[in-house]
Design a protein around this motif. Structure first.
Motif, mmCIF file in Angstrom:
data_model
loop_
_atom_site.group_PDB
_atom_site.id
_atom_site.type_symbol
_atom_site.label_atom_id
_atom_site.label_comp_id
_atom_site.label_asym_id
_atom_site.label_seq_id
_atom_site.Cartn_x
_atom_site.Cartn_y
_atom_site.Cartn_z
ATOM 1 N N ALA A 124 0.902 -1.157 0.000
ATOM 2 C CA ALA A 124 0.000 0.000 0.000
ATOM 3 C C ALA A 124 0.934 1.198 0.000
ATOM 4 O O ALA A 124 1.835 1.279 0.851
ATOM 5 C CB ALA A 124 -0.907 0.006 1.214
ATOM 6 N N ARG A 139 -3.126 -0.137 -3.768
ATOM 7 C CA ARG A 139 -3.123 -1.312 -2.879
ATOM 8 C C ARG A 139 -2.895 -2.567 -3.706
ATOM 9 O O ARG A 139 -3.339 -2.667 -4.851
ATOM 10 C CB ARG A 139 -4.453 -1.400 -2.131
ATOM 11 C CG ARG A 139 -4.444 -2.366 -0.955
ATOM 12 C CD ARG A 139 -5.737 -2.304 -0.184
ATOM 13 N NE ARG A 139 -5.753 -3.272 0.912
ATOM 14 C CZ ARG A 139 -6.849 -3.751 1.456
ATOM 15 N NH1 ARG A 139 -8.048 -3.344 1.026
ATOM 16 N NH2 ARG A 139 -6.793 -4.633 2.440
ATOM 17 N N GLY A 143 -4.897 -7.442 -1.351
ATOM 18 C CA GLY A 143 -5.175 -6.680 -0.139
ATOM 19 C C GLY A 143 -4.410 -7.177 1.063
ATOM 20 O O GLY A 143 -4.916 -7.119 2.189
ATOM 21 N N LYS A 145 -1.828 -5.758 2.307
ATOM 22 C CA LYS A 145 -1.551 -4.551 3.097
ATOM 23 C C LYS A 145 -2.768 -3.633 3.066
ATOM 24 O O LYS A 145 -3.361 -3.407 2.008
ATOM 25 C CB LYS A 145 -0.323 -3.828 2.562
ATOM 26 C CG LYS A 145 0.961 -4.614 2.711
ATOM 27 C CD LYS A 145 1.357 -4.761 4.179
ATOM 28 C CE LYS A 145 1.009 -6.122 4.738
ATOM 29 N NZ LYS A 145 1.231 -6.246 6.182
ATOM 30 N N LEU A 147 -5.256 -0.114 3.682
ATOM 31 C CA LEU A 147 -5.207 1.345 3.552
ATOM 32 C C LEU A 147 -6.606 1.905 3.794
ATOM 33 O O LEU A 147 -7.544 1.623 3.046
ATOM 34 C CB LEU A 147 -4.703 1.763 2.174
ATOM 35 C CG LEU A 147 -4.338 3.254 2.037
ATOM 36 C CD1 LEU A 147 -3.206 3.618 3.001
ATOM 37 C CD2 LEU A 147 -3.961 3.600 0.621
ATOM 38 N N SER A 161 -2.515 3.383 7.392
ATOM 39 C CA SER A 161 -2.457 1.925 7.298
ATOM 40 C C SER A 161 -3.478 1.237 8.189
ATOM 41 O O SER A 161 -3.908 0.125 7.892
ATOM 42 C CB SER A 161 -1.060 1.425 7.678
ATOM 43 O OG SER A 161 -0.093 1.860 6.757
ATOM 44 N N ALA A 205 -8.793 -4.019 -2.438
ATOM 45 C CA ALA A 205 -7.657 -4.740 -2.996
ATOM 46 C C ALA A 205 -7.660 -4.607 -4.511
ATOM 47 O O ALA A 205 -8.708 -4.623 -5.155
ATOM 48 C CB ALA A 205 -7.727 -6.208 -2.591
#
Length: 632
Positions: A124, A139, A143, A145, A147, A161, A205
């Motif tokens: 992200a 992103r 997904g 990571k 956001l 985050s 994502a």
């Protein structure tokens, strides 16, 4: 792994207070304890907390591009950054650091938003283009990571985050989205299309947003999707060889780090496969860790030890107390949103154990979604065969009646637990799979809400977004659509959220090699008989790993982490269970029928029925709302 946060003004580029961005980053210090920084310019502020993994001393953030025309903050890892760097250098790019962050910057400067398709990794990030005065948020495909974003009253968009980063901003409204309560009661988590707070969104994502100072905030744009629309051709042996190639590439690419690296080892197929391939690729013993329980029915450490001995790993294990109920407040702190997957507790414990010796740990997450390893997927495939034979005009009245009159018997042997199967067969394939994926069925949910809350919900039901997703999936069969839903709905909302928050809570980077997009795209093209055969999911994966792993690891029943929440709620948490309907934060919201919840709690505590998962959901919701200090 890191934490990022920022502020961007859509409209007049007002000054951004760097102290405000710094406070948002301070809320994320657990994600990046090794350093931090803030950069501001008219209308924009970017902040970063760093967990050093690659180029430990040489890649501080926020980072400016070599030409000085772009700034980046980045959370994640790009596994093919060295190959991309060589390609960019051939085109004239120059680099000052040895890490992956600067490679993303150079890729953006060369290819713009099209750089995303060239990145193999979890990420992200935010890039501010000083020439175009735009903010590029992106992103990764699955997904891995997170956001979070929110439009604020001063015309700015804040992002972070984790939700706690946004909560550090004084202009964020802490008002609950009532539809999120319906979503949470259904799934046990708040899916990525919603947030617990009204006005807060999650960048989906495989999406990006491109924001400008001179226009309203742009909607997310999808840059990647998984397709089940094609079928691979070839002999099973050839497809197995191709699978092993992808597996080896996925694992070896995720073993690059400038800090100690290891693996979670549960003794199941997926983590054992990752460890086997790590051992094959490494000249040194792989560091592995496992946790077990002092209850034999819940413990898998003997299988983990067997795999560790076979591959000569440096293995560590710890037996944890399954009655670790005192930590539920810590879980609420980690997740910010209500999260009722009780396996979060043992996942956090194994992350704590791993962090004692490594900074990066590889996991086996993603294989069940990609290769049809869940029991619900196997059942769904069988139900779809029945639906193809029996027309809806016959199925719906027959199985609908059976589903209504058949007793719910969770205590009975599995062949006698037919109620949910009958209910599913009375519905479409998508509706049936939504029922299998949900925790609280619509029939029960409707009895929990107060009349006032039912009016607020109106016609909305949590299953609706999932049904639309499955019906619009690029797929050829019911099994395809079920796996698509698992990869796009369940995986980012539950599994990846759980691993991200619990690993980041202890400053550990978790990597998921079985979610390499090339591997998952290959798996999505496999014919049905190479995914499910003789009632066994993940057939080709298991067959391919027979050369590495013993059959008692490959073909034993799937277990997974178990937390005894039903026992807790009849024992040490019984008082809290009784209070849910009358003396808690959620009791004061007016959303629920307190008497109904009290009756469910009494029946559970007395052993007349098992409502443990529902009561656990309500308890975690209560703890989270209390932590957030929200209004209704």
């Amino acid at each position: 792994m890191c934490g990022i946060a920022g502020i961007f003004h859509c409209g007049t580029p007002k000054p951004v207070d760097p102290a405000r961005v710094e406070r948002m980053c301070d809320a994320l210090v657990h994600r990046g304890p090794d350093g931090g920084g803030v950069w501001t310019a008219p209308g924009v502020g970017l902040g970063h907390r760093r967990l050093s993994i690659i180029d430990i001393a040489g890649s501080p953030q926020p980072m400016q591009s070599a030409d000085g025309r772009a700034m980046i903050i980045f959370n994640g890892e790009i596994y093919n950054f060295r190959e991309l760097r060589r390609e960019l250098e051939l085109g004239g790019a120059q680099f000052r650091t040895d890490g992956d962050t600067e490679v993303i910057l150079a890729a953006y400067r060369k290819w713009g938003v099209d750089c995303l398709s060239r990145l193999n990794g979890m990420f992200a990030f935010a890039i501010y283009d000083l020439d175009k005065h735009t903010l590029f948020l992106a992103r990764d495909r699955f997904g891995v990571k997170p956001l979070f974003t929110a439009m604020l009253s001063d015309g700015s968009l804040a992002f972070a985050s984790e939700l706690k980063g946004l909560l550090a901003h004084p202009l964020l409204r802490r008002k609950v989205d009532p539809l999120a309560i319906e979503d949470y009661l259904t799934w046990g988590y708040v899916p990525d299309h919603r947030s617990i707070l009204d006005g807060v969104e999650k960048l989906p994502a495989g999406h990006f947003r491109l924001l400008r100072h001179d226009s309203p905030a742009a909607a997310p744009v999808r840059w990647w999707d998984i397709s089940f629309a094609e079928r691979a051709r070839g002999k099973p042996a050839d497809l197995e060889a191709e699978l092993l190639f992808h597996l080896r590439e996925a694992v070896s690419s995720r073993m690059v780090a400038d800090v100690p690296l290891g693996a979670f080892l549960s003794g199941g197929v997926d983590s054992s496969s990752v460890v086997a391939l790590m051992a094959e690729a490494s000249s040194n013993p792989v560091q592995t860790c496992s946790i077990g329980f002092d209850v034999a029915a819940l413990d898998e450490t003997s299988y983990a030890r067997e795999v560790a001995r076979k591959f000569g790993t440096d293995h560590r294990e710890r037996i944890v107390d399954p009655n670790d109920f005192a930590e539920i407040g810590r879980l609420a702190d980690m997740f910010d949103e209500p999260f009722a997957d009780a396996s979060a507790l043992p996942t956090w414990r194994v992350c704590q154990l791993a962090r004692e010796s490594v900074t990066v740990a590889l996991s086996g997450d993603g294989a069940d979604e990609a290769f049809a390893g869940y029991r619900r997927q196997v059942f769904h495939a069988a139900e779809e065969r029945a639906r193809s034979v029996l027309p809806a005009s016959l199925r719906t009245p027959l199985f609908g009646t059976l589903g209504r009159v058949w007793p719910k018997a969770d205590w009975a042997p599995r062949p006698l637990r037919a109620k949910s199967t009958f209910q599913s067969l009375a519905e479409s394939g998508e509706e049936g799979y939504a029922r299998a994926l949900s925790i609280v069925a619509p029939e029960l949910r409707g009895t929990l809400y107060s009349p006032e809350f039912r009016k607020i919900l109106g016609d909305y039901r949590a299953e609706q977004p999932l049904l639309a997703m499955m019906r619009g999936a690029p797929a050829r069969s019911g099994l395809d659509r079920a796996q698509y839903a698992d990869l796009k709905f369940w995986l980012p909302g539950d599994i990846l959220t759980k691993v991200d928050r619990t690993s980041m809570a202890v400053s550990l980077e978790a990597r998921e090699p079985l979610l390499d997009h090339r591997l998952v795209e290959f798996a999505a093209r496999l014919p049905h008989h190479l995914r499910i055969r003789r009632g066994q999911g993940k057939w080709l994966l298991k067959h391919a790993m027979e050369r590495y792993l013993p059959n008692d690891v490959l073909y034993r029943p799937k277990q997974g982490f178990v937390t005894p929440v039903s026992q807790w709620l009849r024992g040490p948490l019984a008082t809290e269970a009784r209070a849910i309907g009358s003396r808690t934060t959620i009791a004061g919201t007016g959303w629920f029928d307190g008497e109904r919840i009290g009756k469910l709690a009494d029946d559970h505590i007395a052993g007349r029925s098992d409502h443990g998962r529902l009561l656990w959901q309500l308890l975690m919701l209560d703890k989270t709302l209390g932590k957030l200090g929200v209004c209704c």
